[in-house]
Design a protein around this motif. Structure first.
Motif, mmCIF file in Angstrom:
data_model
loop_
_atom_site.group_PDB
_atom_site.id
_atom_site.type_symbol
_atom_site.label_atom_id
_atom_site.label_comp_id
_atom_site.label_asym_id
_atom_site.label_seq_id
_atom_site.Cartn_x
_atom_site.Cartn_y
_atom_site.Cartn_z
ATOM 1 N N HIS A 86 0.783 -1.237 0.000
ATOM 2 C CA HIS A 86 0.000 0.000 0.000
ATOM 3 C C HIS A 86 0.819 1.294 0.000
ATOM 4 O O HIS A 86 0.259 2.345 -0.304
ATOM 5 N N ILE A 87 2.086 1.248 0.356
ATOM 6 C CA ILE A 87 2.907 2.455 0.316
ATOM 7 C C ILE A 87 3.768 2.479 -0.947
ATOM 8 O O ILE A 87 3.782 3.470 -1.681
ATOM 9 N N ALA A 88 4.468 1.377 -1.221
ATOM 10 C CA ALA A 88 5.327 1.331 -2.410
ATOM 11 C C ALA A 88 4.574 1.671 -3.701
ATOM 12 O O ALA A 88 5.101 2.411 -4.547
ATOM 13 N N PRO A 89 3.331 1.189 -3.917
ATOM 14 C CA PRO A 89 2.642 1.529 -5.166
ATOM 15 C C PRO A 89 2.312 3.017 -5.319
ATOM 16 O O PRO A 89 2.007 3.455 -6.428
ATOM 17 N N LEU A 90 2.367 3.779 -4.217
ATOM 18 C CA LEU A 90 2.064 5.206 -4.291
ATOM 19 C C LEU A 90 3.274 6.053 -4.665
ATOM 20 O O LEU A 90 3.129 7.214 -5.055
ATOM 21 N N LEU A 91 4.461 5.496 -4.516
ATOM 22 C CA LEU A 91 5.664 6.322 -4.584
ATOM 23 C C LEU A 91 5.947 6.868 -5.975
ATOM 24 O O LEU A 91 6.400 8.010 -6.117
ATOM 25 N N ALA A 92 5.706 6.079 -7.012
ATOM 26 C CA ALA A 92 6.019 6.553 -8.362
ATOM 27 C C ALA A 92 5.218 7.806 -8.699
ATOM 28 O O ALA A 92 5.766 8.811 -9.184
ATOM 29 N N ALA A 93 3.909 7.785 -8.422
ATOM 30 C CA ALA A 93 3.078 8.947 -8.721
ATOM 31 C C ALA A 93 3.424 10.119 -7.803
ATOM 32 O O ALA A 93 3.424 11.280 -8.229
ATOM 33 N N PHE A 94 3.718 9.814 -6.528
ATOM 34 C CA PHE A 94 4.102 10.878 -5.588
ATOM 35 C C PHE A 94 5.382 11.572 -6.052
ATOM 36 O O PHE A 94 5.460 12.809 -6.085
ATOM 37 N N GLN A 95 6.381 10.779 -6.440
ATOM 38 C CA GLN A 95 7.645 11.373 -6.860
ATOM 39 C C GLN A 95 7.547 12.005 -8.248
ATOM 40 O O GLN A 95 8.337 12.890 -8.569
ATOM 41 N N SER A 96 6.589 11.575 -9.039
ATOM 42 C CA SER A 96 6.339 12.263 -10.305
ATOM 43 C C SER A 96 5.765 13.653 -10.038
ATOM 44 O O SER A 96 6.100 14.621 -10.723
ATOM 45 N N ARG A 97 4.917 13.747 -9.006
ATOM 46 C CA ARG A 97 4.354 15.044 -8.630
ATOM 47 C C ARG A 97 5.414 15.941 -7.986
ATOM 48 O O ARG A 97 5.403 17.152 -8.178
ATOM 49 N N TYR A 98 6.331 15.304 -7.213
ATOM 50 C CA TYR A 98 7.379 16.056 -6.510
ATOM 51 C C TYR A 98 8.750 15.474 -6.893
ATOM 52 O O TYR A 98 9.363 14.733 -6.119
ATOM 53 N N PRO A 99 9.238 15.786 -8.064
ATOM 54 C CA PRO A 99 10.467 15.153 -8.558
ATOM 55 C C PRO A 99 11.724 15.511 -7.772
ATOM 56 O O PRO A 99 12.740 14.837 -7.912
ATOM 57 N N ASP A 105 -0.096 14.739 2.972
ATOM 58 C CA ASP A 105 -1.277 15.107 2.197
ATOM 59 C C ASP A 105 -1.570 14.058 1.129
ATOM 60 O O ASP A 105 -2.736 13.672 0.917
ATOM 61 N N TYR A 106 -0.532 13.593 0.462
ATOM 62 C CA TYR A 106 -0.711 12.590 -0.594
ATOM 63 C C TYR A 106 -1.199 11.266 -0.002
ATOM 64 O O TYR A 106 -2.087 10.603 -0.558
ATOM 65 N N LEU A 107 -0.624 10.891 1.144
ATOM 66 C CA LEU A 107 -0.995 9.633 1.792
ATOM 67 C C LEU A 107 -2.457 9.652 2.218
ATOM 68 O O LEU A 107 -3.209 8.694 1.964
ATOM 69 N N PHE A 108 -2.891 10.741 2.844
ATOM 70 C CA PHE A 108 -4.281 10.803 3.303
ATOM 71 C C PHE A 108 -5.252 10.973 2.139
ATOM 72 O O PHE A 108 -6.420 10.594 2.240
ATOM 73 N N GLU A 109 -4.770 11.502 1.046
ATOM 74 C CA GLU A 109 -5.593 11.577 -0.167
ATOM 75 C C GLU A 109 -5.976 10.183 -0.656
ATOM 76 O O GLU A 109 -7.063 9.973 -1.209
ATOM 77 N N HIS A 110 -5.069 9.211 -0.435
ATOM 78 C CA HIS A 110 -5.316 7.848 -0.917
ATOM 79 C C HIS A 110 -5.750 6.901 0.202
ATOM 80 O O HIS A 110 -5.955 5.707 -0.049
#
Length: 310
Positions: free
Chosen positions: A110-123, A296-301
């Motif tokens: 549940h955390i690892a699958p979020l990282l690519a999109a999170f880091q794309s938003r915040y490179p 913020d990103y974590l609680f969004e998902h």
């Protein structure tokens, strides 16, 4: 002591080596030859007049002096990075290294699958994620964010519930066709129950019926115990026995029908009270825009984690 010989990059290299236990990892992170990392830290030790690291063939570990120095330097570098971030934050995106700690199965699913999109938003944010089921103190470990499942001990850390947690007893159709379904929690004693065994020992199985205020423990036994939840889930899928796990771990199998929930007239749990999934962090981390952005990103998902038994 030749304090004027201590430069910032040497301190950052030392902290990275101390955190990872390897010169090679620090060299890779900073894009330097391992020999350069070793030389810089040797110069740092000479300037301080103390050995900081015991060097071994496969890894390094901190000396007693090195342990104290590491904790102080790591915190000072964190403060320095936060100060720089606050100065430049208004003009740019959150940046820096975000250190996240999570339980193994939850982090992987549940955390690892979020990282690519999170880091794309915040490179400009690098993520250093550690997965472990051991208790982690964010202050001692230097973590920015820790995901913790279950009860929270009293502490000065800030904690926010990310999602509720719901447990289910279930088994594969093949197991139930051979052995039948238990009709009460006490009937589990006649079944092969696959038990999670973590850092606090074997996880008890708790139940309460409708209208009951407290959970009661039911003794279970079986021919397989493991400190890896996914190992037990796989065994259950093969028809070996019953498991008790939170829905965030097994919801896909429940939807597909490869695991069948049982005892749905009782509420089940892995602790004597129902506890949620929490995010904890030292209060001073909230001053960091990278931590605020991640939270913020974590609680969004987070809503997708609150899977309730059907």
């Amino acid at each position: 002591m030749e304090s004027n010989n201590i430069d910032l990059i040497s301190l950052r290299l030392f902290v990275r080596v101390a955190s990872s236990g390897r010169f090679a990892e620090a060299a890779r992170h900073f894009g330097l030859p391992a020999s350069s990392v070793s030389r810089r830290i040797a110069r740092l030790e000479k300037a301080l007049g103390h050995r900081l690291l015991y060097r071994h063939t496969r890894a390094v570990r901190l000396t007693e002096v090195g342990e104290r120095y590491f904790l102080q330097v790591r915190d000072l570098l964190d403060e320095l990075d936060r100060a720089a971030e606050q100065v430049s934050g208004a003009a740019g995106q959150p940046r820096g290294t975000l250190r996240v700690n999570a339980p193994v199965a939850f982090g992987r699913r549940h955390i690892a699958p979020l990282l690519a999109a999170f880091q794309s938003r915040y490179p400009a944010i690098d993520v250093d994620m550690t997965l472990t089921d051991a208790f982690v103190d964010p202050v001692q470990e230097g973590a920015d964010v820790v995901i913790r499942i279950g009860s929270l001990a009293d502490s000065s850390l800030v904690g926010r519930q990310l999602a509720e947690q719901h447990h289910v007893v279930c088994a594969a159709p093949a197991y139930l066709s051979r052995h039948g379904q238990p009709d009460t929690p006490e009937a589990l004693q006649e079944h092969n129950c696959l038990v999670y065994k973590g850092t606090r020992g074997e996880q008890p199985w708790y139940f309460r019926g409708e209208g009951e205020a407290t959970f009661r423990v039911v003794e279970v036994r079986g021919n397989l115990r493991s400190n890896n939840a996914e190992c037990l889930v796989e065994a259950a899928l093969q028809g070996q026995g019953l498991i008790l796990f939170p829905t965030w771990l097994i919801d896909g199998h429940l939807r597909r029908g490869t695991l069948i929930p049982i005892l749905d007239a009782w509420e089940s749990a892995g602790e004597p009270a129902r506890h949620g999934i929490h995010v904890i962090y030292p209060e001073n981390r909230l001053r960091s825009s990278k931590v605020s952005a991640f939270l913020d990103y974590l609680f969004e998902h987070a809503p997708r984690l609150d899977v309730r038994p059907e």
